[in-house]
Each structure stands twice: as C-alpha cells, then as structure tokens.
Design an enzyme around this catalytic site. Sequence first.
Site, PDB file in Angstrom:
ATOM      1  N   ASN A  88      59.696  50.729  59.541  1.00 13.88           N
ATOM      2  CA  ASN A  88      60.759  51.261  60.070  1.00 13.88           C
ATOM      3  C   ASN A  88      61.067  50.833  61.400  1.00 13.88           C
ATOM      4  O   ASN A  88      60.528  51.069  62.209  1.00 13.88           O
ATOM      5  CB  ASN A  88      60.039  52.846  60.355  1.00 13.88           C
ATOM      6  CG  ASN A  88      61.205  53.741  60.883  1.00 13.88           C
ATOM      7  OD1 ASN A  88      62.527  53.501  60.960  1.00 13.88           O
ATOM      8  ND2 ASN A  88      60.582  54.982  61.498  1.00 13.88           N
ATOM      9  N   LYS A  97      63.593  51.673  63.292  1.00 21.51           N
ATOM     10  CA  LYS A  97      64.064  52.629  64.130  1.00 21.51           C
ATOM     11  C   LYS A  97      65.753  52.210  64.570  1.00 21.51           C
ATOM     12  O   LYS A  97      66.406  51.345  64.035  1.00 21.51           O
ATOM     13  CB  LYS A  97      63.348  53.177  65.126  1.00 21.51           C
ATOM     14  CG  LYS A  97      61.908  53.212  64.642  1.00 21.51           C
ATOM     15  CD  LYS A  97      61.153  53.966  65.540  1.00 21.51           C
ATOM     16  CE  LYS A  97      59.594  54.309  64.835  1.00 21.51           C
ATOM     17  NZ  LYS A  97      58.814  55.004  65.570  1.00 21.51           N
ATOM     18  N   HIS A 156      61.765  62.459  59.228  1.00 17.46           N
ATOM     19  CA  HIS A 156      60.815  61.463  59.952  1.00 17.46           C
ATOM     20  C   HIS A 156      60.681  62.483  61.214  1.00 17.46           C
ATOM     21  O   HIS A 156      61.482  63.137  61.695  1.00 17.46           O
ATOM     22  CB  HIS A 156      61.575  60.397  60.571  1.00 17.46           C
ATOM     23  CG  HIS A 156      60.345  59.241  61.149  1.00 17.46           C
ATOM     24  ND1 HIS A 156      60.362  59.519  62.752  1.00 17.46           N
ATOM     25  CD2 HIS A 156      59.821  58.320  60.876  1.00 17.46           C
ATOM     26  CE1 HIS A 156      59.631  58.659  63.141  1.00 17.46           C
ATOM     27  NE2 HIS A 156      59.214  58.038  61.941  1.00 17.46           N
ATOM     28  N   GLU A 192      60.486  61.835  64.319  1.00 16.88           N
ATOM     29  CA  GLU A 192      61.449  61.807  65.403  1.00 16.88           C
ATOM     30  C   GLU A 192      62.670  62.463  65.268  1.00 16.88           C
ATOM     31  O   GLU A 192      63.508  63.117  65.809  1.00 16.88           O
ATOM     32  CB  GLU A 192      61.892  60.250  65.808  1.00 16.88           C
ATOM     33  CG  GLU A 192      60.733  59.480  66.449  1.00 16.88           C
ATOM     34  CD  GLU A 192      60.600  58.342  66.114  1.00 16.88           C
ATOM     35  OE1 GLU A 192      61.516  57.512  65.667  1.00 16.88           O
ATOM     36  OE2 GLU A 192      59.455  57.794  66.439  1.00 16.88           O
ATOM     37  N   GLU A 223      52.133  61.548  58.691  1.00 16.53           N
ATOM     38  CA  GLU A 223      52.236  61.062  59.862  1.00 16.53           C
ATOM     39  C   GLU A 223      52.005  62.115  61.122  1.00 16.53           C
ATOM     40  O   GLU A 223      52.797  62.695  61.583  1.00 16.53           O
ATOM     41  CB  GLU A 223      53.640  60.336  60.337  1.00 16.53           C
ATOM     42  CG  GLU A 223      54.169  59.428  59.258  1.00 16.53           C
ATOM     43  CD  GLU A 223      55.344  58.498  59.903  1.00 16.53           C
ATOM     44  OE1 GLU A 223      55.060  57.478  60.249  1.00 16.53           O
ATOM     45  OE2 GLU A 223      56.356  59.088  59.972  1.00 16.53           O
ATOM     46  N   GLY A 254      53.772  55.700  67.455  1.00 10.58           N
ATOM     47  CA  GLY A 254      54.182  54.911  68.328  1.00 10.58           C
ATOM     48  C   GLY A 254      53.202  55.048  69.784  1.00 10.58           C
ATOM     49  O   GLY A 254      53.730  54.771  70.808  1.00 10.58           O
ATOM     50  N   SER A 257      50.850  54.181  64.167  1.00 15.33           N
ATOM     51  CA  SER A 257      50.194  53.152  64.977  1.00 15.33           C
ATOM     52  C   SER A 257      49.260  52.289  64.131  1.00 15.33           C
ATOM     53  O   SER A 257      48.161  51.768  64.427  1.00 15.33           O
ATOM     54  CB  SER A 257      49.221  53.554  66.182  1.00 15.33           C
ATOM     55  OG  SER A 257      50.088  54.292  67.128  1.00 15.33           O
TER      56      SER A 257
END
Length: 262
Positions: free
Chosen positions: A13, A15, A99, A101, A171, A177, A217
């Site tokens: 990904n 981003k 996702h 985010e 996730e 991250g 991560s």
Amino acid sequence: MTGAMRRPLVMANWKINMDPDQVQPYLQQVIPEVNKDTGADVAIAAQDLYLTQMVKETAGSRLAIAAENAHWTDDGAYTGETSPKALALVGVSYVLVGHFERRKLFNETDERVNLKTKAALKNGLKPIVDLDEDLSAYAKEDKKTIVLKQLKIALEGITAEEMANVAIAYEPTWAIGSGEAASAEQAEKSAEFIRQSLVNLYDQKVADQTRILYGGSVTTENAADFLSQEDIDGILVGKAALKPESFLKLIDIAQETGSASN
Ligand code: PEP
C-alpha cells in the site's frame, strides 16, 4: 481446508508516497520476480494518478494493481471521487475498502464500506475489506465486537458466490505505521475469530476459501511469523513496501512460507 490451500497475497500500500519518476523503476525491478510465480499473488495499491500507467507497465505480468479507495457509484456528480467502473475499465484488479486511514481521516462508515464493497464486486474488482481495532474503542467495547460489527455490516447483502472475490484485511490501528506490529499469536487469534465469523455469516466453504491478510508494521523481519500462521493468508504492507528491495524480500518470504506449508 488448511491455510496452505489458500494462495498467499502480498499487497503493498503505497498510500500517497512515491514520486512519478519512481513508479516505473520500482515496477521493473519487481515484475521479473513476481513472474516466477512460486506460489504467492502480489499486488500494489497506489494513488489513482498512477494506476493507468501501472496497469500498462504490468500488462502481461503477474503483478496486479489495486486502488486504495473507490466510490460506490459508477458515474455521476461526485467531484473528487473515483468511479469503480472506471477503475475496472482501465484494468485495475483490486480495491482497498475501508482502510483505517479512510475510516479515521475521511469519516468512512461501516455502511459506506458496505456500499463500496458491493460496487467493487458489481464492477468485477476484488475488494480487500479492511477491519481495524481502535484502541480507544477497547475501553467501551470488546475488540471482537468491534471487528464483528465491521465485518457484518461490510458484507451485508454480499452472496456466498461473491465472497470468492473478497479478501479481508485485519489491521489493528495501533500497529499501522507505528513500527509496533501485533504479535503473530495476537494476529492469528483475530484472524481465526474472523474466519469463524465467516462460518457463522456464510458457511464453512466460504470461510475456508476467504483470504485473511494481516497488516500493521509488517517488516522483512516479522513477515514470516505472520505468514506461517494457519489463518493468515497474506500481508498488507505500507512502509516496508516503499523500497522495491524490501518488497521483493517480502514476496520471497511469502513464496517460501507458502511452499513450506504446502
Ligand atoms: C497499511 O497502510 O495498511 C499498513 C499496514 O501500513 P504499515 O505497514 O506502514 O504499518
């Protein structure tokens, strides 16, 4: 069906990282390895701007291209959004839906995740439905309740047949991250819970065939631990996939882990 019978999926990904001049060299470095096809599916999710070029660069290869988001409507007055129909027409294969985010920064609700999942499937895109666990919600609700609620709403109205094209990504928000991955055991427990929930929502066959990815991560150091778990069938990787060398290593690990458990 054992985990060994589900083909692992390694998904990068990007981003909104990666400059335009980095896209082609990255792909050219990765494609020959992916084409060896030693047992894992490989895809890269990127910002919309790069997708058409990426589809062209990867034509005839085994490397699949994914969008990071798509609207639930094919056409219309939705300024700034991306049509799932257009994504499918230009040759994109997968789309990330919900996702963390998107949920956190762009108010993506479970209901919208459901609409987007349905729209993706209708257009022949393969949705990767993201489920996350938010630490702040832990205080109020059991984490299984949160994941189950997200799963149930995301899949509402999706048939057992359509589930053949759906993958789930688990996730934990605190791991994305942050440099602090979940332990392989924690991730496996959640993946096992998701699979059991699929038995309850559908049946054993759907649960057995659905790929469940872990994200948060993942690195070249911990990827094998996740990929060797019974219920984890792939990895969704942000930071560690930004360098082609590191993504290639992750692909190698998935191929080795996959063939070791076959
Ligand atoms: C992600 O963006 O889905 C992700 C898992 O990122 P990272 O690997 O950087 O934690």
